[in-house]
Design an enzyme around this catalytic site. Structure first.
Site, mmCIF file in Angstrom:
data_model
loop_
_atom_site.group_PDB
_atom_site.id
_atom_site.type_symbol
_atom_site.label_atom_id
_atom_site.label_comp_id
_atom_site.label_asym_id
_atom_site.label_seq_id
_atom_site.Cartn_x
_atom_site.Cartn_y
_atom_site.Cartn_z
ATOM 1 N N ARG A 194 -3.692 4.692 -8.726
ATOM 2 C CA ARG A 194 -3.145 5.973 -9.203
ATOM 3 C C ARG A 194 -3.177 6.053 -10.721
ATOM 4 O O ARG A 194 -3.452 7.111 -11.298
ATOM 5 C CB ARG A 194 -1.705 6.142 -8.718
ATOM 6 N N LEU B 260 0.863 -1.179 0.000
ATOM 7 C CA LEU B 260 0.000 0.000 0.000
ATOM 8 C C LEU B 260 0.899 1.228 0.000
ATOM 9 O O LEU B 260 1.850 1.305 0.779
ATOM 10 C CB LEU B 260 -0.886 0.034 1.250
ATOM 11 N N ASP B 261 0.613 2.208 -0.854
ATOM 12 C CA ASP B 261 1.391 3.442 -0.879
ATOM 13 C C ASP B 261 1.316 4.143 0.472
ATOM 14 O O ASP B 261 0.319 4.013 1.194
ATOM 15 C CB ASP B 261 0.870 4.384 -1.965
ATOM 16 N N PRO B 262 2.341 4.934 0.827
ATOM 17 C CA PRO B 262 2.327 5.642 2.115
ATOM 18 C C PRO B 262 1.072 6.488 2.334
ATOM 19 O O PRO B 262 0.540 6.535 3.452
ATOM 20 C CB PRO B 262 3.584 6.515 2.036
#
EC number: 5.4.99.25
Length: 299
Positions: free
Chosen positions: A188, A44-46
């Site tokens: 994204r 998971l992205d930050p």
């Protein structure tokens, strides 16, 4: 789920906070669980929050197979601005008045990005290009292209369209969306491609993962909650909930554990969890030419 006071052996479902990398969560869990044998199933992205599945001890052998399961997200897409990272963490690279974009055109753009599609991952990502992380190439100022790859968007819905004004004064539209997709899909990139298709640019401003395979937010706990009382899903329970089940007798159990490729009953493609006559989880297998091929042994 069971609560543990000693080193656990199973899955831990975390509700990841914003600002933490997936590795940060793993590092924190190593301290909580008192073991270095911890991994995660799907980065998971930050910026993102939500379900992050961790494996502790023997359950780390499940992670590579859990990572391939379907995922579900809630997010916000901003139409009218592109960023270098395709999300709100990156520098804005272009701004376009999005006030003229209609709901009908948004729905058409969403439809075009639903189903089996070819997607180019975001450049600022952990994907490897010729052995080097894509984000490292971007930081090094390299010019390169990432090849498109097939992904499946099972569901892409827009719940709300909100007019807004960006910090630079650009009229933008913020879309509240949900996405159900296959492993390897970049949300994204969906935001980027939706904006590009509408001619105004787009990026992701918020993301929450609500499900990984069968594990949803209802099973997740924050790191603080796990610190206070670590909750673990035993390996057998995790396997039974995530994969089709094959119950075998004692003779077949011994043969499978010795690597003998037995005939398999009909199952959907993918891993199958094998359980012995006493209900113990023995091995994860997959079908290959009608026979059971061992993926990981747990007995």
């Amino acid at each position: 789920m069971t609560e543990q006071t000693t080193t656990p052996d199973g899955l831990v479902i975390v509700d990841k906070p914003s600002g933490f990398t997936s590795h940060d969560v793993v590092a924190k869990m190593r301290g909580i669980a008192r073991t270095r044998r911890v991994g995660h199933a799907g980065t998971l992205d930050p910026m993102a929050t939500g379900v992050l599945v961790l494996g502790v001890q023997r359950a780390t052998k499940l992670l590579g197979h859990l990572a391939l399961t379907e995922k579900e997200y809630l997010g916000t897409i901003r139409l009218g601005q592109d960023t270098v990272t395709d999300d709100a963490e990156g520098e804005i690279t272009s701004s376009t008045d999005a006030s003229g974009v209609t709901r009908a055109s948004i729905d058409a753009g969403v439809a075009a990005l639903t189903g089996r599609i070819m997607q180019v991952p975001s450049k600022v990502s952990a994907i490897k290009i010729d052995g080097k992380r894509s984000y490292a190439r971007v930081r090094g100022g390299e010019e390169f292209e990432i090849p498109a790859r097939p992904v499946t968007i099972s569901s892409f819905r827009v719940y709300d369209v909100r007019e807004a004004v960006a910090e630079d004064g650009t009229p933008v539209l913020d879309l509240v969306v949900s996405v159900v997709c296959s492993s390897g899909t970049y949300i994204r990139a969906i935001a980027r491609d939706l904006g590009a298709g509408l001619g105004v640019g787009g990026h992701l401003t918020a993301l929450r993962r609500t499900r990984v395979g069968p594990y949803g937010l209802d099973a997740a706990r924050t790191l603080d909650q796990h610190q206070e009382e670590l909750t673990v899903m035993p390996v057998a329970e995790a396997a039974a909930s995530a994969f089709p089940r094959w119950d075998v007798d004692e003779k077949r159990a011994k043969l499978l554990l010795n690597g003998v490729r037995l005939d398999m009953p009909a199952h959907p493609p993918g891993p199958v969890a094998v359980f012995g006559p006493d209900g113990a989880f023995l091995v994860l297998v997959e079908e290959e030419k009608g026979k059971a091929k061992s993926l990981a042994v747990f007995a």
